[in-house]
Design an enzyme around this catalytic site. Structure first.
Site, PDB file in Angstrom:
ATOM      1  N   GLY A   1      22.800 -21.446 -15.049  1.00  0.00           N
ATOM      2  CA  GLY A   1      23.510 -20.362 -14.370  1.00  0.00           C
ATOM      3  C   GLY A   1      24.564 -19.787 -15.292  1.00  0.00           C
ATOM      4  O   GLY A   1      24.768 -20.284 -16.404  1.00  0.00           O
ATOM      5  N   SER A   2      25.201 -18.725 -14.819  1.00  0.00           N
ATOM      6  CA  SER A   2      26.301 -18.184 -15.630  1.00  0.00           C
ATOM      7  C   SER A   2      27.321 -17.530 -14.711  1.00  0.00           C
ATOM      8  O   SER A   2      27.010 -17.182 -13.568  1.00  0.00           O
ATOM      9  CB  SER A   2      25.789 -17.180 -16.660  1.00  0.00           C
ATOM     10  OG  SER A   2      25.167 -16.124 -15.996  1.00  0.00           O
ATOM     11  N   GLY A   3      28.541 -17.396 -15.225  1.00  0.00           N
ATOM     12  CA  GLY A   3      29.604 -16.772 -14.455  1.00  0.00           C
ATOM     13  C   GLY A   3      30.405 -15.866 -15.361  1.00  0.00           C
ATOM     14  O   GLY A   3      29.956 -15.535 -16.463  1.00  0.00           O
TER      15      GLY A   3
ATOM     16  N   VAL B   1      26.093 -21.978 -18.124  1.00  0.00           N
ATOM     17  CA  VAL B   1      25.925 -23.379 -17.755  1.00  0.00           C
ATOM     18  C   VAL B   1      24.506 -23.828 -18.119  1.00  0.00           C
ATOM     19  O   VAL B   1      23.537 -23.126 -17.799  1.00  0.00           O
ATOM     20  CB  VAL B   1      26.204 -23.575 -16.242  1.00  0.00           C
ATOM     21  CG1 VAL B   1      26.084 -25.041 -15.855  1.00  0.00           C
ATOM     22  CG2 VAL B   1      27.591 -23.043 -15.876  1.00  0.00           C
TER      23      VAL B   1
ATOM     24  N   ASP C   1      39.653 -20.145  -5.665  1.00  0.00           N
ATOM     25  CA  ASP C   1      38.482 -19.313  -5.995  1.00  0.00           C
ATOM     26  C   ASP C   1      37.291 -19.722  -5.130  1.00  0.00           C
ATOM     27  O   ASP C   1      36.172 -19.866  -5.620  1.00  0.00           O
ATOM     28  CB  ASP C   1      38.147 -19.446  -7.493  1.00  0.00           C
ATOM     29  CG  ASP C   1      37.244 -18.303  -7.979  1.00  0.00           C
ATOM     30  OD1 ASP C   1      37.200 -17.247  -7.310  1.00  0.00           O
ATOM     31  OD2 ASP C   1      36.582 -18.468  -9.018  1.00  0.00           O
TER      32      ASP C   1
HETATM   33  N1  LIG Z   1      27.472 -28.651 -12.117  1.00  0.00           N
HETATM   34  C1  LIG Z   1      26.563 -27.706 -11.980  1.00  0.00           C
HETATM   35  N2  LIG Z   1      25.275 -28.007 -11.706  1.00  0.00           N
HETATM   36  C2  LIG Z   1      24.351 -27.014 -11.575  1.00  0.00           C
HETATM   37  N3  LIG Z   1      24.623 -25.695 -11.674  1.00  0.00           N
HETATM   38  C3  LIG Z   1      25.889 -25.331 -11.940  1.00  0.00           C
HETATM   39  C4  LIG Z   1      26.921 -26.308 -12.116  1.00  0.00           C
HETATM   40  N4  LIG Z   1      28.082 -25.669 -12.378  1.00  0.00           N
HETATM   41  C5  LIG Z   1      27.789 -24.358 -12.364  1.00  0.00           C
HETATM   42  N5  LIG Z   1      26.485 -24.126 -12.099  1.00  0.00           N
HETATM   43  C6  LIG Z   1      25.828 -22.819 -11.990  1.00  0.00           C
HETATM   44  O1  LIG Z   1      26.442 -21.903 -12.905  1.00  0.00           O
HETATM   45  C7  LIG Z   1      27.111 -20.839 -12.184  1.00  0.00           C
HETATM   46  C8  LIG Z   1      28.425 -20.477 -12.880  1.00  0.00           C
HETATM   47  O2  LIG Z   1      29.279 -21.597 -12.875  1.00  0.00           O
HETATM   48  P1  LIG Z   1      30.848 -21.468 -12.670  1.00  0.00           P
HETATM   49  O3  LIG Z   1      31.130 -20.837 -11.335  1.00  0.00           O
HETATM   50  O4  LIG Z   1      31.473 -22.801 -12.883  1.00  0.00           O
HETATM   51  O5  LIG Z   1      31.205 -20.470 -13.861  1.00  0.00           O
HETATM   52  P2  LIG Z   1      32.359 -19.387 -14.000  1.00  0.00           P
HETATM   53  O6  LIG Z   1      32.164 -18.674 -15.290  1.00  0.00           O
HETATM   54  O7  LIG Z   1      33.686 -20.049 -13.784  1.00  0.00           O
HETATM   55  O8  LIG Z   1      31.981 -18.443 -12.794  1.00  0.00           O
HETATM   56  P3  LIG Z   1      32.803 -17.395 -11.936  1.00  0.00           P
HETATM   57  O9  LIG Z   1      32.342 -16.061 -12.402  1.00  0.00           O
HETATM   58  O10 LIG Z   1      32.282 -17.686 -10.528  1.00  0.00           O
HETATM   59  O11 LIG Z   1      34.263 -17.659 -12.065  1.00  0.00           O
HETATM   60  C9  LIG Z   1      27.297 -21.371 -10.765  1.00  0.00           C
HETATM   61  O12 LIG Z   1      27.417 -20.344  -9.810  1.00  0.00           O
HETATM   62  C10 LIG Z   1      26.033 -22.228 -10.598  1.00  0.00           C
HETATM   63  O13 LIG Z   1      24.923 -21.424 -10.269  1.00  0.00           O
END
Ligand SMILES: Nc1ncnc2c1ncn2[C@@H]1O[C@H](COP(=O)(O)OP(=O)(O)OP(=O)(O)O)[C@@H](O)[C@H]1O
Length: 355
Positions: free
Chosen positions: A40-42, A47, A154
């Site tokens: 996944g990515s955010g 990730v 969040d």
């Molecule tokens: N521990 C995990 N196991 C499986 N998938 C995960 C895990 N952590 C994150 N993901 C996947 O990756 C995505 C992004 O992770 P995360 O929310 O931690 O990133 P972020 O860059 O902080 O995102 P945001 O834009 O929401 O702030 C999640 O929505 C999920 O789909």
């Protein structure tokens, strides 16, 4: 520390005993783990599935750009917070690495996918009874965080994952990148979050509190039961104005299939003033979360048919918005803008204040 009256189930197939993590150098990451598929990515990172070389154990590794000392400090805080949190519904941290330009967090792997993606699957049957199961777990997890004076700040659908394909009824809360310590009587003012889910005090730059998370839980409940986003406007600025006006209604036909107790629960959580909202422990005692599971009525086991149709649209819209936000955030990070201010909320709030 366990909170009285709060469940202490084991937490999932890929969980591990709680450990205190400190940063190690990036070179060690390659020595210790093999990187596999993307998960996944955010806005802040990508990730990946990784495997520990010595044990074959699987983890999720979140890789984020980190170019400035202030960004490094943010990640240090994230690690500090995760080191402190020991609850089966909150994601555990296993390892952490820093390089010249990036940070990698090795996290407990959660294999069930994002809760709202699962609900939007054709094979999934969402009922009010199941919604109660999810909300009880969310409130238990956040009640625990609040009991150790940490705010998540969040809470949104993407940060709630299903434990595993076999346990889609169990959840895990992730992403402590915005979590902050809360010291009673010391004002905490922060401008970040995701417009659809942030509380009015965030938009107004007023002091935050435990009720700030409770508001986001209220928004998540509204979306879960209707597929509609209560404050969503045509653009982010309108969304933020809708949040500060704080008006919600249950007029849409999808709410015909929702109980009065559920509407009362949402109404109590979405109080404009932070101090008027219930605590998470009080939420758990609300008739919707406390009495309904014991009643086991047929009406609570009926599919929320209209909400399910709306939720499919909600999920595709969020995915589209996240992909745009991810590109924008990446551009800003490349331009060297620090993590907090990379959120669109800041930009929009200054526009709002200038109005
Ligand atoms: N521990 C995990 N196991 C499986 N998938 C995960 C895990 N952590 C994150 N993901 C996947 O990756 C995505 C992004 O992770 P995360 O929310 O931690 O990133 P972020 O860059 O902080 O995102 P945001 O834009 O929401 O702030 C999640 O929505 C999920 O789909």
């Amino acid at each position: 520390m366990a909170t009285p009256g709060i469940s202490t189930d084991v937490g999932g197939p890929h969980t591990f005993p709680h450990k205190l993590v400190t940063f190690r150098t990036k070179e060690m990451l390659q020595d210790l783990y093999v990187v596999k598929d993307p998960l996944g990515s955010g806005r802040f990172g990508k990730v990946y599935l990784v495997e520990e070389k010595t044990t074959g154990k699987k983890f999720a590794a979140k890789q984020c750009a980190c170019r400035r000392p202030s960004q490094r400090k943010d990640f240090e805080l994230e690690i500090e917070v995760m080191n402190e949190l020991k609850h089966p519904k909150l994601l555990h941290l296993f390892d952490a690495f820093f390089g010249k330009n990036e940070v990698t967090l090795v996290l407990e792997l959660v294999t069930g996918g994002e809760l709202f993606d699962r609900i939007a699957d054709d094979s999934f049957d969402l009922t009010e009874q199941l919604a109660v199961t999810y909300l009880r777990q969310i409130c238990e997890a956040i009640a625990y965080m609040h009991s150790v004076n940490i705010l998540h700040l969040d809470l949104k659908p993407e940060n709630i994952l299903c434990l595993s394909p076999d346990h889609l009824d169990l959840i895990k809360i992730i992403d402590f990148g915005f979590a902050r310590r809360y010291t009673p009587n010391t004002p905490l003012k922060i401008m970040f979050g995701t417009p659809e889910f942030v509380a009015p005090e965030v938009v107004n730059f007023d002091p935050l509190g435990k009720g700030t998370d409770v508001w986001s839980i209220g928004v998540i409940t509204y979306v879960l039961l209707s597929g509609l986003s209560p404050f969503m406007g045509d653009d982010e600025q309108e969304t933020l104005s809708n949040v500060t006006s704080g008006e919600i209604d249950f007029d849409d036909e999808c709410f015909d299939e929702v109980s009065q107790e559920a509407k009362d629960f949402i109404h109590k959580l979405l109080q404009p003033k932070e101090r008027h909202r219930p605590t998470c422990l009080e939420c758990l005692e609300h008739p919707w979360l406390y009495e309904m599971p014991r009643q086991n009525l047929d009406s609570h086991r009926k599919s929320l048919a209209v909400a399910i149709i709306n939720l499919k649209k909600f999920v595709s819209r969020r995915k589209w918005m996240r992909s745009i936000n991810a590109v924008r955030a990446m551009n800003r990070l490349q331009a060297g803008v620090k993590k907090q201010s990379s959120d669109d909320l800041t930009k929009n709030m200054s526009k709002l204040n200038a109005k």
